[in-house]
Design an enzyme around this catalytic site. Structure first.
Site, PDB file in Angstrom:
ATOM      1  N   CYS A  83      10.785 -24.795  15.666  1.00 48.84           N
ATOM      2  CA  CYS A  83      11.806 -26.085  16.050  1.00 48.84           C
ATOM      3  C   CYS A  83      12.197 -25.687  17.466  1.00 48.84           C
ATOM      4  CB  CYS A  83      12.565 -26.428  15.127  1.00 48.84           C
ATOM      5  SG  CYS A  83      13.864 -27.536  15.292  1.00 48.84           S
ATOM      6  N   HIS A  85      14.329 -28.067  19.393  1.00 50.01           N
ATOM      7  CA  HIS A  85      15.715 -28.281  19.435  1.00 50.01           C
ATOM      8  C   HIS A  85      16.524 -27.191  18.734  1.00 50.01           C
ATOM      9  CE1 HIS A  85      16.265 -29.900  15.237  1.00 50.01           C
ATOM     10  NE2 HIS A  85      17.607 -29.736  15.436  1.00 50.01           N
ATOM     11  N   CYS A 233      12.323 -33.517  20.816  1.00 51.91           N
ATOM     12  CA  CYS A 233      11.642 -32.535  20.196  1.00 51.91           C
ATOM     13  C   CYS A 233      10.956 -31.522  20.987  1.00 51.91           C
ATOM     14  CB  CYS A 233      10.605 -33.582  19.336  1.00 51.91           C
ATOM     15  SG  CYS A 233       9.592 -32.342  17.906  1.00 51.91           S
ATOM     16  N   GLY A 234      11.252 -30.408  20.896  1.00 49.62           N
ATOM     17  CA  GLY A 234      10.688 -29.319  21.509  1.00 49.62           C
ATOM     18  C   GLY A 234       9.110 -28.859  21.129  1.00 49.62           C
ATOM     19  N   THR A 235       8.946 -28.985  19.872  1.00 43.33           N
ATOM     20  CA  THR A 235       7.576 -28.749  19.492  1.00 43.33           C
ATOM     21  C   THR A 235       6.573 -29.906  19.767  1.00 43.33           C
ATOM     22  OG1 THR A 235       8.243 -29.244  17.158  1.00 43.33           O
ATOM     23  CG2 THR A 235       8.143 -27.009  17.691  1.00 43.33           C
TER      24      THR A 235
HETATM   25  O1  PYC Z   1      12.460 -29.750  18.439  1.00 39.81           O
HETATM   26  O2  PYC Z   1      10.717 -29.128  17.731  1.00 39.81           O
HETATM   27  C1  PYC Z   1      11.769 -29.768  17.305  1.00 39.81           C
HETATM   28  C2  PYC Z   1      11.935 -30.317  16.088  1.00 39.81           C
HETATM   29  C3  PYC Z   1      11.075 -30.534  15.174  1.00 39.81           C
HETATM   30  C4  PYC Z   1      11.718 -31.338  14.053  1.00 39.81           C
HETATM   31  C5  PYC Z   1      12.779 -31.606  14.639  1.00 39.81           C
HETATM   32  N1  PYC Z   1      13.094 -31.125  15.834  1.00 39.81           N
END
Ligand code: PYC
Length: 320
Positions: A83, A85, A233-235
């Site tokens: 994840c 964030h 969303c980082g991923t």
């Molecule tokens: O930031 O990767 C992210 C993420 C995945 C689900 C919620 N945030």
């Protein structure tokens, strides 16, 4: 436990009191959390103790030497591979606790080792695991919509990315974007637009143009619990970088700004990976919001959270 938000997306870092997941690779411990302790995830993140969109970060003893901590991220319905964030929120939380200072650190996640560079009390650059595109412009048939093309890519979770989104990516359109992306995810999984080993799509990214100067684009990201990511969303950004690199639309080291549907921003760039993918770098900011302790008593009918079907009836809430 300590709550923060990253661009509006909440992270709840659970310092102690979680289930015993044993030792071994973080991916195995994550499987144990998913298979044996779904009630824990709902109790700590679901209403009434949690909030929609909240992601948990369960701290674990580290797997590799030189790592600050192991961590398993999860939402109310699913355990996540990684994840972005949540990693930014974790970095800022560890700094708030005095466990890390400015500079480079490593965390162990189920998807692999991830580097966090703490730039200041709020700002973290995440260097994610190698991310890759596995299908380009894959066509699926979405009920009540028709043919739609999207890329399948991995960024620590599995994404179906649609560029451009057929619906405007605007905050006023969130209910329609949510409904549409749930249908896209169902269609992608039913029609085999999935990972190389059949891994199911858990997130959908709909991409729109950015209107602010310097912003590359705005995204809407559906998460496994059918809510949307308030952050970019980082991923999802990692999966997006893999697609941009594969299409030669962004050169290694060049930086872009990605905006979320509510207007929060990450700075993104990548370097080539060793297995044909990209090593994403994501810079964002998080803010600590609360330090607290959850209390679960037998007398509380909602100690296990509010289950969608039968409120208050789930038997296995954490105690104490
Ligand atoms: O930031 O990767 C992210 C993420 C995945 C689900 C919620 N945030």
């Amino acid at each position: 436990m300590i709550d923060s938000h990253t661009g509006g997306e909440p992270t709840r870092v659970i310092l102690d009191g979680g289930p015993d997941l044993g030792t071994g690779p973080m991916a195995e411990r994550a499987r144990r959390l998913a298979d044996e302790h779904p009630d824990f995830c709902r109790a700590v993140l679901g209403e009434p103790r949690g909030q929609v969109a909240m992601v948990g970060a369960l701290l674990q003893p580290a797997e590799r030497e030189g790592t600050v901590t192991g961590v398993i991220f999860f939402d109310v319905d699913a355990v996540l591979g990684m994840c972005g964030h949540g990693s930014i929120g974790l970095g800022v939380t560890l700094a708030h606790m005095g466990r890390i200072g400015l500079g480079e650190h490593q965390i162990d996640t189920p998807a692999g080792a991830v580097r966090l560079a703490l730039k200041d009390a709020q700002t973290v650059t995440v260097t994610n695991i190698e991310s890759r595109r596995v299908h380009a412009a894959r066509e699926i048939d979405v009920p009540d919509f028709g043919a739609l093309r999207g890329d399948v890519a991995y960024g620590g979770n599995w994404f179906f990315l649609v560029d451009p989104s057929p619906l405007p990516v605007e905050a006023g359109n969130i209910p329609a974007l949510t409904d549409f992306s749930i249908r896209v995810r169902e269609a992608a999984n039913a029609q085999g637009a999935v990972g190389e080993k059949g891994e199911l799509i858990d997130h959908v990214v709909l991409l729109g143009g950015g209107d602010a100067p310097g912003v590359h684009g705005r995204n809407f990201v559906l998460t496994p619990d059918n809510t949307y990511d308030r952050s970019p969303c980082g991923t999802g950004c990692s999966a997006r970088l893999a697609c941009l690199a594969a299409d030669q639309r962004l050169a290694p080291g060049d930086e872009i700004v990605q905006e979320s549907v509510i207007g929060s921003r990450y700075r993104l760039s990548y370097q080539p990976g060793t297995s044909g993918g990209v090593i994403p770098r994501i810079t964002g900011q998080a803010h600590v919001m609360a330090e607290s302790r959850l209390i679960f008593t037998d007398a509380d009918p909602f100690r296990a959270g509010i289950a969608p079907s039968s409120p208050g009836t789930s038997p296995q809430a954490p105690h104490g």
